[in-house]
Design a protein around this motif. Structure first.
Motif, PDB file in Angstrom:
ATOM      1  N   VAL A 178      -6.875  10.930  31.670  1.00 26.86           N
ATOM      2  CA  VAL A 178      -7.862  10.992  30.593  1.00 26.86           C
ATOM      3  C   VAL A 178      -8.586  12.332  30.650  1.00 26.86           C
ATOM      4  O   VAL A 178      -8.714  13.022  29.639  1.00 26.86           O
ATOM      5  CB  VAL A 178      -8.872   9.820  30.687  1.00 26.86           C
ATOM      6  N   VAL A 179      -9.026  12.698  31.838  1.00 31.09           N
ATOM      7  CA  VAL A 179      -9.742  13.959  32.023  1.00 31.09           C
ATOM      8  C   VAL A 179      -8.879  15.133  31.574  1.00 31.09           C
ATOM      9  O   VAL A 179      -9.324  15.983  30.790  1.00 31.09           O
ATOM     10  CB  VAL A 179     -10.162  14.129  33.500  1.00 31.09           C
ATOM     11  N   MET A 180      -7.652  15.175  32.036  1.00 31.75           N
ATOM     12  CA  MET A 180      -6.774  16.294  31.697  1.00 31.75           C
ATOM     13  C   MET A 180      -6.422  16.294  30.208  1.00 31.75           C
ATOM     14  O   MET A 180      -6.293  17.348  29.599  1.00 31.75           O
ATOM     15  CB  MET A 180      -5.511  16.269  32.558  1.00 31.75           C
ATOM     16  N   ASN A 223      -9.451  11.216  20.250  1.00 34.43           N
ATOM     17  CA  ASN A 223      -8.631  10.015  20.433  1.00 34.43           C
ATOM     18  C   ASN A 223      -8.537   9.641  21.902  1.00 34.43           C
ATOM     19  O   ASN A 223      -8.623   8.456  22.250  1.00 34.43           O
ATOM     20  CB  ASN A 223      -7.241  10.211  19.835  1.00 34.43           C
ATOM     21  N   VAL A 224      -8.363  10.628  22.763  1.00 32.12           N
ATOM     22  CA  VAL A 224      -8.329  10.361  24.205  1.00 32.12           C
ATOM     23  C   VAL A 224      -9.676   9.793  24.637  1.00 32.12           C
ATOM     24  O   VAL A 224      -9.741   8.803  25.372  1.00 32.12           O
ATOM     25  CB  VAL A 224      -7.990  11.649  24.999  1.00 32.12           C
ATOM     26  N   GLN A 225     -10.738  10.397  24.159  1.00 31.43           N
ATOM     27  CA  GLN A 225     -12.083   9.936  24.497  1.00 31.43           C
ATOM     28  C   GLN A 225     -12.332   8.527  23.971  1.00 31.43           C
ATOM     29  O   GLN A 225     -12.901   7.678  24.667  1.00 31.43           O
ATOM     30  CB  GLN A 225     -13.108  10.914  23.930  1.00 31.43           C
ATOM     31  N   LEU A 261     -13.514   5.085  25.810  1.00 31.87           N
ATOM     32  CA  LEU A 261     -14.675   4.298  25.407  1.00 31.87           C
ATOM     33  C   LEU A 261     -14.286   2.856  25.076  1.00 31.87           C
ATOM     34  O   LEU A 261     -15.039   1.921  25.365  1.00 31.87           O
ATOM     35  CB  LEU A 261     -15.358   4.956  24.210  1.00 31.87           C
ATOM     36  N   THR A 262     -13.115   2.684  24.493  1.00 36.08           N
ATOM     37  CA  THR A 262     -12.619   1.340  24.186  1.00 36.08           C
ATOM     38  C   THR A 262     -12.406   0.550  25.474  1.00 36.08           C
ATOM     39  O   THR A 262     -12.776  -0.631  25.553  1.00 36.08           O
ATOM     40  CB  THR A 262     -11.310   1.419  23.382  1.00 36.08           C
ATOM     41  N   GLN A 263     -11.824   1.202  26.473  1.00 37.42           N
ATOM     42  CA  GLN A 263     -11.627   0.537  27.770  1.00 37.42           C
ATOM     43  C   GLN A 263     -12.967   0.090  28.356  1.00 37.42           C
ATOM     44  O   GLN A 263     -13.098  -1.025  28.847  1.00 37.42           O
ATOM     45  CB  GLN A 263     -10.916   1.480  28.757  1.00 37.42           C
ATOM     46  N   HIS A 268     -16.942  17.397  33.481  1.00 39.09           N
ATOM     47  CA  HIS A 268     -16.336  18.680  33.155  1.00 39.09           C
ATOM     48  C   HIS A 268     -15.505  18.580  31.863  1.00 39.09           C
ATOM     49  O   HIS A 268     -15.579  19.455  30.996  1.00 39.09           O
ATOM     50  CB  HIS A 268     -15.467  19.145  34.325  1.00 39.09           C
ATOM     51  N   ALA A 269     -14.752  17.513  31.730  1.00 41.34           N
ATOM     52  CA  ALA A 269     -13.934  17.307  30.536  1.00 41.34           C
ATOM     53  C   ALA A 269     -14.818  17.165  29.301  1.00 41.34           C
ATOM     54  O   ALA A 269     -14.534  17.754  28.245  1.00 41.34           O
ATOM     55  CB  ALA A 269     -13.051  16.073  30.702  1.00 41.34           C
ATOM     56  N   GLN A 270     -15.884  16.404  29.424  1.00 41.00           N
ATOM     57  CA  GLN A 270     -16.795  16.223  28.291  1.00 41.00           C
ATOM     58  C   GLN A 270     -17.459  17.548  27.925  1.00 41.00           C
ATOM     59  O   GLN A 270     -17.675  17.845  26.745  1.00 41.00           O
ATOM     60  CB  GLN A 270     -17.852  15.164  28.617  1.00 41.00           C
ATOM     61  N   ASP A 271     -17.760  18.362  28.927  1.00 40.09           N
ATOM     62  CA  ASP A 271     -18.331  19.675  28.688  1.00 40.09           C
ATOM     63  C   ASP A 271     -17.353  20.548  27.898  1.00 40.09           C
ATOM     64  O   ASP A 271     -17.742  21.238  26.958  1.00 40.09           O
ATOM     65  CB  ASP A 271     -18.692  20.338  30.018  1.00 40.09           C
ATOM     66  N   HIS A 272     -16.075  20.504  28.276  1.00 39.12           N
ATOM     67  CA  HIS A 272     -15.051  21.248  27.537  1.00 39.12           C
ATOM     68  C   HIS A 272     -14.994  20.798  26.074  1.00 39.12           C
ATOM     69  O   HIS A 272     -14.907  21.634  25.164  1.00 39.12           O
ATOM     70  CB  HIS A 272     -13.662  21.047  28.174  1.00 39.12           C
TER      71      HIS A 272
END
Length: 108
Positions: free
Chosen positions: A11-13, A57-59, A63-65, A80-84
């Motif tokens: 998910v992060v990547m 969509n990945v995010q 959130l659905t999970q 870090h991913a959210q920051d990107h």
């Protein structure tokens, strides 16, 4: 536990890759507009928007999970991913404005 970490890292990547691709396309849009190639600039903005949709969509899957009761581990990688993603969104918004300015300058 190892599977959970692996899933979380995917998910992060996914977010980082998609956000990075979107930001790169936005930069290409600015460069194209700078050269006066507005059709290409518009195409790069379209690609940037598509990258954002993919990142969202990945995010959204994550959130659905969480909403279904499957806790998603929030660690430094996720932050870090959210920051990107947020940086890409801001950069694309700014790129759209820069392209618009170049278009306006070209009209004169």
């Amino acid at each position: 536990m190892a599977q959970e970490n692996s899933d979380n890292m995917q998910v992060v990547m996914g977010i980082i890759m998609q956000a990075g691709n979107a930001k790169a396309a936005a930069m290409q849009a600015i460069q194209a507009a700078k050269k006066g190639d507005f059709d290409k600039a518009d195409e790069f903005i379209k690609q940037a928007n598509e990258g954002l949709v993919n990142a969202h969509n990945v995010q959204t899957d994550m959130l659905t999970q969480e909403a279904q009761g499957n806790h998603v581990k929030v660690d430094l990688y996720m932050v870090h991913a959210q920051d990107h993603l947020m940086t890409a969104i801001t950069f694309i918004d700014l790129a759209k404005e820069v392209v618009a300015v170049y278009k306006k300058m070209a009209e004169k």
